[in-house]
Every structure is written in C-alpha cells, then in structure tokens.
Design a protein around this motif. Structure first.
Motif, PDB file in Angstrom:
ATOM      1  N   SER A 213      49.087  29.318  42.755  1.00  0.00           N
ATOM      2  CA  SER A 213      49.628  27.971  42.936  1.00  0.00           C
ATOM      3  C   SER A 213      50.535  27.862  44.151  1.00  0.00           C
ATOM      4  O   SER A 213      50.673  26.773  44.730  1.00  0.00           O
ATOM      5  CB  SER A 213      50.396  27.544  41.680  1.00  0.00           C
ATOM      6  OG  SER A 213      51.442  28.469  41.400  1.00  0.00           O
ATOM      7  N   ASP A 214      51.147  28.981  44.579  1.00  0.00           N
ATOM      8  CA  ASP A 214      52.011  28.955  45.761  1.00  0.00           C
ATOM      9  C   ASP A 214      51.261  29.224  47.062  1.00  0.00           C
ATOM     10  O   ASP A 214      51.868  29.337  48.123  1.00  0.00           O
ATOM     11  CB  ASP A 214      53.155  29.960  45.604  1.00  0.00           C
ATOM     12  CG  ASP A 214      52.667  31.406  45.502  1.00  0.00           C
ATOM     13  OD1 ASP A 214      51.419  31.629  45.542  1.00  0.00           O
ATOM     14  OD2 ASP A 214      53.502  32.314  45.373  1.00  0.00           O
ATOM     15  N   GLY A 215      49.928  29.321  46.975  1.00  0.00           N
ATOM     16  CA  GLY A 215      49.111  29.546  48.161  1.00  0.00           C
ATOM     17  C   GLY A 215      48.851  31.000  48.471  1.00  0.00           C
ATOM     18  O   GLY A 215      48.016  31.310  49.338  1.00  0.00           O
ATOM     19  N   SER A 216      49.531  31.910  47.797  1.00  0.00           N
ATOM     20  CA  SER A 216      49.250  33.334  47.984  1.00  0.00           C
ATOM     21  C   SER A 216      47.931  33.691  47.302  1.00  0.00           C
ATOM     22  O   SER A 216      47.410  32.909  46.496  1.00  0.00           O
ATOM     23  CB  SER A 216      50.382  34.182  47.406  1.00  0.00           C
ATOM     24  OG  SER A 216      50.482  33.986  46.000  1.00  0.00           O
ATOM     25  N   VAL A 217      47.385  34.857  47.644  1.00  0.00           N
ATOM     26  CA  VAL A 217      46.102  35.250  47.067  1.00  0.00           C
ATOM     27  C   VAL A 217      46.211  36.609  46.389  1.00  0.00           C
ATOM     28  O   VAL A 217      47.003  37.469  46.794  1.00  0.00           O
ATOM     29  CB  VAL A 217      44.980  35.280  48.121  1.00  0.00           C
ATOM     30  CG1 VAL A 217      44.722  33.900  48.686  1.00  0.00           C
ATOM     31  CG2 VAL A 217      45.282  36.264  49.243  1.00  0.00           C
ATOM     32  N   SER A 218      45.403  36.780  45.364  1.00  0.00           N
ATOM     33  CA  SER A 218      45.250  38.056  44.676  1.00  0.00           C
ATOM     34  C   SER A 218      43.806  38.498  44.866  1.00  0.00           C
ATOM     35  O   SER A 218      42.881  37.702  44.685  1.00  0.00           O
ATOM     36  CB  SER A 218      45.559  37.911  43.183  1.00  0.00           C
ATOM     37  OG  SER A 218      46.865  37.400  42.988  1.00  0.00           O
ATOM     38  N   ILE A 219      43.614  39.752  45.234  1.00  0.00           N
ATOM     39  CA  ILE A 219      42.278  40.259  45.549  1.00  0.00           C
ATOM     40  C   ILE A 219      41.994  41.492  44.705  1.00  0.00           C
ATOM     41  O   ILE A 219      42.832  42.405  44.618  1.00  0.00           O
ATOM     42  CB  ILE A 219      42.145  40.616  47.049  1.00  0.00           C
ATOM     43  CG1 ILE A 219      42.486  39.403  47.917  1.00  0.00           C
ATOM     44  CG2 ILE A 219      40.735  41.112  47.357  1.00  0.00           C
ATOM     45  CD1 ILE A 219      42.542  39.718  49.412  1.00  0.00           C
ATOM     46  N   LYS A 220      40.826  41.521  44.089  1.00  0.00           N
ATOM     47  CA  LYS A 220      40.398  42.715  43.362  1.00  0.00           C
ATOM     48  C   LYS A 220      38.957  43.018  43.703  1.00  0.00           C
ATOM     49  O   LYS A 220      38.187  42.132  44.101  1.00  0.00           O
ATOM     50  CB  LYS A 220      40.564  42.535  41.859  1.00  0.00           C
ATOM     51  CG  LYS A 220      39.645  41.492  41.240  1.00  0.00           C
ATOM     52  CD  LYS A 220      39.822  41.428  39.720  1.00  0.00           C
ATOM     53  CE  LYS A 220      38.872  40.414  39.089  1.00  0.00           C
ATOM     54  NZ  LYS A 220      39.009  40.357  37.620  1.00  0.00           N
ATOM     55  N   SER A 221      38.575  44.279  43.559  1.00  0.00           N
ATOM     56  CA  SER A 221      37.191  44.704  43.779  1.00  0.00           C
ATOM     57  C   SER A 221      36.471  44.746  42.450  1.00  0.00           C
ATOM     58  O   SER A 221      36.957  45.353  41.487  1.00  0.00           O
ATOM     59  CB  SER A 221      37.149  46.087  44.441  1.00  0.00           C
ATOM     60  OG  SER A 221      37.682  46.034  45.745  1.00  0.00           O
ATOM     61  N   GLU A 222      35.310  44.076  42.398  1.00  0.00           N
ATOM     62  CA  GLU A 222      34.547  44.007  41.158  1.00  0.00           C
ATOM     63  C   GLU A 222      33.566  45.162  41.033  1.00  0.00           C
ATOM     64  O   GLU A 222      33.464  45.794  39.990  1.00  0.00           O
ATOM     65  CB  GLU A 222      33.809  42.672  41.086  1.00  0.00           C
ATOM     66  CG  GLU A 222      33.057  42.450  39.802  1.00  0.00           C
ATOM     67  CD  GLU A 222      33.981  42.256  38.607  1.00  0.00           C
ATOM     68  OE1 GLU A 222      33.510  42.504  37.476  1.00  0.00           O
ATOM     69  OE2 GLU A 222      35.144  41.869  38.797  1.00  0.00           O
ATOM     70  N   THR A 223      32.825  45.457  42.101  1.00  0.00           N
ATOM     71  CA  THR A 223      31.811  46.511  42.060  1.00  0.00           C
ATOM     72  C   THR A 223      31.351  46.826  43.471  1.00  0.00           C
ATOM     73  O   THR A 223      31.581  46.050  44.397  1.00  0.00           O
ATOM     74  CB  THR A 223      30.602  46.073  41.196  1.00  0.00           C
ATOM     75  OG1 THR A 223      29.702  47.168  41.025  1.00  0.00           O
ATOM     76  CG2 THR A 223      29.848  44.922  41.851  1.00  0.00           C
ATOM     77  N   SER A 224      30.711  47.967  43.635  1.00  0.00           N
ATOM     78  CA  SER A 224      30.100  48.322  44.918  1.00  0.00           C
ATOM     79  C   SER A 224      28.774  47.589  45.055  1.00  0.00           C
ATOM     80  O   SER A 224      28.016  47.483  44.082  1.00  0.00           O
ATOM     81  CB  SER A 224      29.866  49.830  45.009  1.00  0.00           C
ATOM     82  OG  SER A 224      31.092  50.523  44.949  1.00  0.00           O
TER      83      SER A 224
END
Length: 240
Positions: A213-224
């Motif tokens: 909501s503050d414009g920051s991002v969260s990134i995760k890796s799902e799979t190769s």
C-alpha cells in the motif's frame, strides 16, 4: 511419469501425449494433480478452449509448449494454470490485467474471462503478425463477446514498457524472461497488485512481485523456469 522442459519449469508430465484430446479433460487432469486448485481458474480454462489457440490442434491438450513461429512459444498448460493460480486473487470481476508477450492470446483470453465485462484486459505483443492472429483466435473463443464490449484488446507494442493507457493494473503477467524486472511494469502495478514474471538469462526464476500500500514491493521466487527472452522485436526475430 516423464520429465520435460516446458514453457516454464522442468516438470513432471502428468499424462501421456496421446491420452488427452479434450479441453475439459486437460483441465481435470491439472486439477487432479493439484496444479489447479481454484474453481475460478478451472472455469476459465474450461471456457477458453486451448485448441483454438495452437498451430497444431491435434496436440492442443498435451502438457507441452509449442512453437508459434517468430522464435516464440505458447507455454505448456501447467504453466498457464500456475500463473492463473498465482494471480487468481487479482483477477476478480471488475479488475484490470495486463498480459505482456501475449503470443497466441490464450492466456489473455483466460484473464479476460476471469475479470469479465466490468474489468479490463490488455495484451501487448511486439510481433504484429501475432497480434493479428491472436485477435482471430480470441474472436473464435469464449472471450469473443469481451472484444465486442471493449473490455479486451491486444496491442502492438514493446511489453517492457507496459501499456500505460489503462494503468494501474491489479495483475500483470509477463510471458517471456527479462534479465531484470522492468521498472515500467512495477510503476503500472496498482497498490495491492501482483506481477508474475520470469527473470534471468540462462538460469531463470518465476518471480512474484506484490506492491504494498505504501508503494514498496515484495519479491519472492516461485520456481525455476525456462522461457524465451523478453527482448526487442528485432532481437527476437534474429533469434538472439
């Protein structure tokens, strides 16, 4: 079970190539093996017949990618199902979705069916011939009424720049691997929105990017995964 490279991950092939010849059976197999867990995703994939969108309808329901010309591919059904599942909460009726590298238009049509006539679905593809053929495919599918209503369209453009006209988007999907996540796509993502994109060169990961909501991002890796590169039209046609 057979292991194979698909238009995404190195995965198990859940059925033999000759055992499926119906779209509904393809979806049921994906459900039975836990790839599809959402009723909404199942309904969309049942409604949009993959056979309309592939160059060889006799192999339409095999869990394998296909070449569509222009050094591009349509991903395997399990990869489409996985991406739909990852984006499912951002594909509710009335939401906006951007499909970068829309190719044959198959996943674009699935997105459009999920967000419905109240929503907006935009495909971006930099090969004009694929845009033209994808619109023919879509108009022969269950998503055809959405084109007529103006809630679904595919445009010629550089998907790395997104499509600012209808931003911000609740969901963005990218169907080719970028060396890094394009800033334009993050900028066009709505707070609370989600971007699914393969990232990397030789070694690639399917990344899930959530904008807070503050414009920051969260990134995760799902799979190769293994996708064709997200590049310029000229480089793609050269096969770089």
């Amino acid at each position: 079970m057979v292991f194979l490279f698909c238009g995404g991950d190195v995965v198990k092939q859940f059925w033999s190539p000759n055992s499926i010849n119906k779209n509904k059976a393809m979806v049921e197999n994906l459900q039975n093996h836990g790839v599809i867990t959402s009723d909404e995703v199942a309904k969309a994939m049942e409604a949009v017949d993959r056979g309309v969108f592939v160059p060889d309808p006799s192999s339409a329901y095999v869990d394998s990618p296909m070449s569509i010309g222009y050094n591009a591919t349509i991903s395997a059904p399990h990869m489409h199902a996985m991406c739909l599942q990852l984006l499912e909460k951002n594909l509710k009726p009335g939401m906006r979705v951007l499909d970068v590298g829309s190719g044959t238009g198959y996943l674009t049509a699935c997105f459009a069916v999920m967000v419905g006539p109240e929503g907006r679905c935009v495909g971006v593809e930099h090969i004009p011939e694929l845009v033209a053929s994808s619109m023919k495919n879509i108009e022969a599918s269950a998503a055809s009424p959405l084109v007529k209503q103006g809630s679904l369209a595919v445009h010629v453009g550089d998907g790395r720049q997104g499509w600012a006209e209808f931003a911000p988007y609740d969901a963005i999907h990218v169907g080719a691997a970028a060396p890094e996540i394009p800033e334009a796509l993050i900028d066009q993502l709505k707070p609370g929105g989600r971007l699914v994109i393969p990232v990397g060169n030789i070694f690639q990961d399917l990344k899930v990017v959530d904008k807070n909501s503050d414009g920051s991002v969260s990134i995760k890796s799902e799979t190769s995964v293994r996708y064709v590169p997200l590049t310029s039209r000229e480089a793609q046609l050269r096969g770089d």
